[in-house]
Design an enzyme around this catalytic site. Sequence first.
Site, PDB file in Angstrom:
ATOM      1  N   GLY A  25      -2.537   4.595   6.096  1.00  0.00           N
ATOM      2  CA  GLY A  25      -3.115   4.720   4.771  1.00  0.00           C
ATOM      3  C   GLY A  25      -2.074   5.120   3.749  1.00  0.00           C
ATOM      4  CD  GLU A  80       0.239  -4.009  11.199  1.00  0.00           C
ATOM      5  OE1 GLU A  80       0.785  -4.752  10.365  1.00  0.00           O
ATOM      6  OE2 GLU A  80       0.458  -2.787  11.272  1.00  0.00           O
ATOM      7  CB  VAL A 140       6.079   8.133  14.567  1.00  0.00           C
ATOM      8  CG1 VAL A 140       5.203   8.529  15.746  1.00  0.00           C
ATOM      9  CG2 VAL A 140       7.247   7.278  15.039  1.00  0.00           C
ATOM     10  N   GLY A 178       1.786   8.230  10.754  1.00  0.00           N
ATOM     11  CA  GLY A 178       1.430   8.405   9.352  1.00  0.00           C
ATOM     12  C   GLY A 178       1.709   9.785   8.783  1.00  0.00           C
ATOM     13  CB  THR A 211      -0.892   0.007   1.259  1.00  0.00           C
ATOM     14  OG1 THR A 211      -1.618  -1.216   1.300  1.00  0.00           O
ATOM     15  CG2 THR A 211      -1.865   1.164   1.226  1.00  0.00           C
ATOM     16  CB  VAL A 212       3.436   2.504   2.338  1.00  0.00           C
ATOM     17  CG1 VAL A 212       4.309   3.750   2.441  1.00  0.00           C
ATOM     18  CG2 VAL A 212       2.488   2.411   3.531  1.00  0.00           C
ATOM     19  CE  LYS A 272       2.770   3.431  14.419  1.00  0.00           C
ATOM     20  NZ  LYS A 272       1.303   3.345  14.230  1.00  0.00           N
TER      21      LYS A 272
END
Lengths: 428, 428
Positions: free
Chosen positions: A304, A192, A134, A136, A14-15, A207
């Site tokens: 996202g 996850e 951390v 997003g 996705t990223v 994080k």
Amino acid sequence: MSAPLRLGIAGLGTVGIGVVDLIRTEGALIAARAGRPVKIVAVSARDRARDRGADLSAFAWEDDPVALARRGDIDVFVELMGGENGPARAATEAAIAAGKDVVTANKALLAHHGQALAEAAEAAGRVIRFEAAVAGGIPVIKALTEGLAANRIRRVMGVMNGTCNYILTRMESAGLPYEAVFEEARQLGYLEADPRLDVDGIDAGHKLSILAALAFGTRVAFGAVELEGIGRIAIEDIRHAAELGFRIKLLGVAQMTGRGLEQRMSPCLVPADSPLGQLQGGTNMVVLEGSAAGQIVLRGAGAGAGPTASAVMADVIDLARGTRYPTFGVPAATLAESVGASVAAPAPYYLRLTLQDKPGALAKVAAVLGDAGISIDRMRQRGHSEPTAPVIIVTHKTTRDDVNHAISRFAATGVVVGETVAIRIEAV
Amino acid sequence: MSAPLRLGIAGLGTVGIGVVDLIRTEGALIAARAGRPVKIVAVSARDRARDRGADLSAFAWEDDPVALARRGDIDVFVELMGGENGPARAATEAAIAAGKDVVTANKALLAHHGQALAEAAEAAGRVIRFEAAVAGGIPVIKALTEGLAANRIRRVMGVMNGTCNYILTRMESAGLPYEAVFEEARQLGYLEADPRLDVDGIDAGHKLSILAALAFGTRVAFGAVELEGIGRIAIEDIRHAAELGFRIKLLGVAQMTGRGLEQRMSPCLVPADSPLGQLQGGTNMVVLEGSAAGQIVLRGAGAGAGPTASAVMADVIDLARGTRYPTFGVPAATLAESVGASVAAPAPYYLRLTLQDKPGALAKVAAVLGDAGISIDRMRQRGHSEPTAPVIIVTHKTTRDDVNHAISRFAATGVVVGETVAIRIEAV
């Protein structure tokens, strides 16, 4: 305009695809702001054949991320594979050894190996950037490391796992138990692959440990984070908390105390009308408390494709502009060994216990608390028709040890049945 | 460690002394993070004799800030005098001409002369930094210019004048009229020497024009900001808004529309339960909406010695670390001429009008609105004993022009008396 900054991207989930799309759609804007074009040269992922909905034909392909990291034609290795070891670690180490700067979204990698990677990068004259690791799309690494660079940081707090916040928010709004909402979240694809990373607080703990290192100039020490997940939060605790004006959040708190660095990621009650209390659904929030700036609150999407790609590219644009400083803001060799505080700072606690309906029952509970040095701020017992009744107690400031000690004594009173729930109330 | 970064500070008011204090108390921390010591070499202010509660004996003194700006022994000119012209402008220009980088907290200077200063700085190979000019201690310039650098910005919003937010919040909580709270604020020292800078929205408008230039790559155009102050906000509008679930804020909005750049600083209704609606007292909030990152909300202290000094020093530390890019994020020559949108985007409006208690009165008002193409979302008329009664109308989306047109027709109905109030409702 200068020569392009050349990227190698490892990981096309996705990223990774988010980054490819962002450079494709906003390449001109990015070049204008970066002062030079930013160009993807090569990519790597596990399965070349998979259709990712993006045209990758202009990029060289590497099956092996380590080979990608070593390519002579890239300037920056962008690590978007994830995982604390395995290919992500090997490729990041290879990139640094090959003289590349690194941009990564990998919180687990940094939480476990941040110190060693920072030292290697500095020895090689390279930098590692990790805004996307951390919260997003929220530029919180930048706010802490640059925006508040002149501040002694008093405390860092945050809701940094959107899935947990979604579950807790949904439990309250729908009146559903944890198990039902967990199943909903699974079906919505919010969890996850290993859901313990979310609901046990591990992802958020990664994080927090990174923020703590930046905030307090200590070596990242994920192992010293006191972790407690949300799996034992009962719907009745959410209801009782709401009646008292609180919400339950999986809250990360890091602060330097006289007893060392305190790092906790655990369910806490926070005032319902505070910014943290008002945070609904999958949104993230980080609160930074600086000696000069005071309290800074940052809020936005914590996950996202778009938000995470935005953070990755902010780091890339910084590198294109020539911004360079050590991984954790100061030279890695100067980071202090993190001495963990063995005991969290005192706080009020929320207690829920089940009491038998006998004369003098409440007095016995109050006596146990008094003997443990715990004073009571508020107590509620609901009218009821059953032989047992829930009692809610809000204590004044006390320690977890004293609370545990009191709970262990409740059994001997003969009036407390079942398990007593204790949840910290954090002053935010 | 490298050679010290040498500062000359012009202006020793609250902020200037705040910077002196911050470097004195946190000099070691700042040096560690900056990678080199940061040292004040010389200072300048109007009155040398004044006791400022800080030891300035280690610094050279200049009566003339222009002379300070030209000193051979400073690297960075820190301009904390304020004012859009006069010594602040002259000294900033002199500093750039003399090859100094500039850090300034001066929103008026940038709002009026930002383009010329940016061009001069770039021609001289120097940079101008101004985190402290907008929203005090909140690192919003950094978030916008760096953190969201890969985003096309959709909209920037903010409550950026703490004094106005204090006045509006206090009117609501104490039920007091504007004039009474204005007087309170004056006695508390919350108002600028010229209070119109606060209550007419000029100070906040300066800030908005700077954010708009950064967000949209346009030349800063303060003259194109549609300005409306809070002086005409009546306590009954605050009350009616609250009953409808809104709060009134002096809200800045900048967005690029099909008709050009829209910049407004004006009272708006926002949902009471939104982050902007919940903002109490003197705190500032800026909302950035990016194409990739989505909505980012930043909140913190917008003024005061500590927060503003924190922002000034963040810029100084960036310079010490070697971070350099053009003043408004892209080369000044590439900033587009700002074409102002002559008409704000459509929005719902809140209307308060006073109606004579005659049969068919409401129908006449509704007919005027209908003729103007305005449809009604909600209407409230309170029970009353007087011959006139307030009517509150919330419209569906319409334009200010249509609203004004309808209001001008109300007189002819013979049932509307006095002035009709119209306030935009902003979707946040």
